[in-house]
Design an enzyme around this catalytic site. Structure first.
Site, short mmCIF file in Angstrom:
data_model
loop_
_atom_site.label_atom_id
_atom_site.label_comp_id
_atom_site.label_asym_id
_atom_site.label_seq_id
_atom_site.Cartn_x
_atom_site.Cartn_y
_atom_site.Cartn_z
N HIS A 1 2.62 3.41 -8.89
CA HIS A 1 2.57 1.93 -9.33
C HIS A 1 3.97 1.77 -10.54
CE1 HIS A 1 -1.37 1.78 -7.63
NE2 HIS A 1 -2.31 2.54 -9.30
N LEU B 1 11.47 -20.01 -4.11
CA LEU B 1 10.30 -19.39 -3.88
C LEU B 1 8.56 -19.33 -4.98
CD1 LEU B 1 9.14 -16.84 -1.63
CD2 LEU B 1 9.69 -15.80 -3.84
N ASP C 1 0.91 -0.87 -0.13
CA ASP C 1 -0.18 0.07 0.43
C ASP C 1 1.09 1.33 -0.25
OD1 ASP C 1 -2.28 1.38 0.34
OD2 ASP C 1 -3.10 1.50 2.03
C1 FPP Z 1 -1.17 -0.01 -3.69
O1 FPP Z 1 -1.13 1.54 -3.30
C2 FPP Z 1 -1.14 -0.60 -4.69
C3 FPP Z 1 -2.24 -1.55 -5.16
C4 FPP Z 1 -3.55 -1.16 -5.31
C5 FPP Z 1 -1.26 -1.47 -7.00
C6 FPP Z 1 -0.31 -2.49 -6.52
C7 FPP Z 1 0.50 -2.62 -7.93
C8 FPP Z 1 1.76 -2.84 -7.63
C9 FPP Z 1 2.83 -2.63 -7.02
C10 FPP Z 1 2.63 -2.77 -9.50
C11 FPP Z 1 2.18 -3.78 -9.78
C12 FPP Z 1 2.63 -5.45 -9.65
C13 FPP Z 1 3.30 -6.67 -9.44
C14 FPP Z 1 3.41 -7.53 -9.12
C15 FPP Z 1 3.50 -6.33 -10.91
P1 FPP Z 1 -2.25 2.42 -3.42
O2 FPP Z 1 -2.45 3.27 -5.32
O3 FPP Z 1 -4.01 2.09 -3.08
O4 FPP Z 1 -1.10 3.90 -2.56
P2 FPP Z 1 -2.62 4.83 -2.14
O5 FPP Z 1 -3.00 3.79 -0.78
O6 FPP Z 1 -1.34 5.82 -1.10
O7 FPP Z 1 -3.14 5.53 -2.99
#
Ligand code: FPP
Length: 250
Positions: free
Chosen positions: A39, A133, A22
């Site tokens: 992201h 893993l 997050d």
């Molecule tokens: C949460 O941050 C993150 C996500 C919803 C997406 C996670 C995705 C990635 C790290 C990239 C793609 C993954 C892979 C495995 C290639 P948020 O957007 O909710 O952040 P915020 O809470 O600050 O708004």
């Protein structure tokens, strides 16, 4: 002074770590950038943390990459996340092979764009014999979706007569979940300072240790992972028993 990694007891490693990644959006906003930039940088952390976990001998790592609820985000963010996913998986396949990492997924794969499904199938097949893993990507996943799906399948089996209602126990329910092939997480980490579960692995974390890091996901480093593991190793897991019973068993 030893660093966190050197202090880890290799005989008491969590077998399975699950992570709620997050804070990408806040990280980008803090830099005056668009959320997608967060992201993109989150992907670098995915790579570093996966390699660090594999290197110290963690057997299962589940990453909450896209929740059922994430479909409700603005469509350009959903599109960007799906493209990032396809590109990353394609680009990282050689490194997964090099590091002996097996890729699998949990969640509603049919809901993902076709291109995503194809790339995932390819990489899952290519890495299926790897014995290090197991990287479990939770995609279009939510625990309530998984439980609902399991209940439906169980109801069908009872209706068809292949399962007796009275025979349903925890093992039955577990076997119908998309997480059935894997052990339950020992340690659940959430980054970004938020302290909630957000519909992730509700059944499977019944006895997991929870660890909340204030770091936003793009800033979460292998040292932060080692610190979480050390914190886990210093806890006593009692599974409902009392302390003396636990120490007798050890
Ligand atoms: C949460 O941050 C993150 C996500 C919803 C997406 C996670 C995705 C990635 C790290 C990239 C793609 C993954 C892979 C495995 C290639 P948020 O957007 O909710 O952040 P915020 O809470 O600050 O708004």
């Amino acid at each position: 002074m030893k660093n966190f990694k050197e202090q880890i007891n290799p005989d008491k490693l969590p077998q399975h770590i699950a992570i709620i990644m997050d804070g990408n959006g806040r990280w980008a906003k803090g830099k005056g950038m668009f959320r997608v930039f967060g992201h993109q940088n989150g992907v670098h952390t995915v790579r570093k943390i996966t390699e660090a976990a594999a290197e110290i001998g963690i057997q299962f790592l589940t990453l909450y990459a896209f929740s059922t609820e994430n479909w409700n985000r603005p469509s350009f963010e959903v599109k960007a996340l799906m493209e990032l996913l396809v590109d990353t998986i394609a680009k990282e396949t050689p490194d997964l092979m090099k590091n002996n990492i097996r890729l699998v997924t949990i969640g509603q794969m049919e809901a993902l764009p076709e291109k995503c499904q194809k790339q995932l199938q390819q990489t899952i097949a290519a890495t299926s014999a790897n014995s290090g893993l197991t990287l479990i990507l939770a995609l279009s996943y939510s625990a309530k979706w998984d439980l609902t799906h399991a209940v439906k399948s169980i109801a069908h089996a009872v209706k068809q007569g292949t399962l007796k209602a009275d025979a349903i126990d925890e093992i039955t329910i577990n076997s119908y979940l998309s997480t059935a092939p894997y052990p339950h997480p020992d340690l659940l980490i959430r980054t970004s300072g938020e302290q909630r579960i957000s519909n992730f692995l509700l059944w499977e974390i019944a006895y997991s240790e929870l660890y909340f890091s204030p770091k936003l996901w793009p800033d979460f480093s292998p040292e932060d992972l080692y610190q979480a593991i050390l914190d886990y190793q210093n806890r006593e897991r009692r599974y409902g028993k009392i302390s003396e019973q636990v120490s007798e068993q050890e």
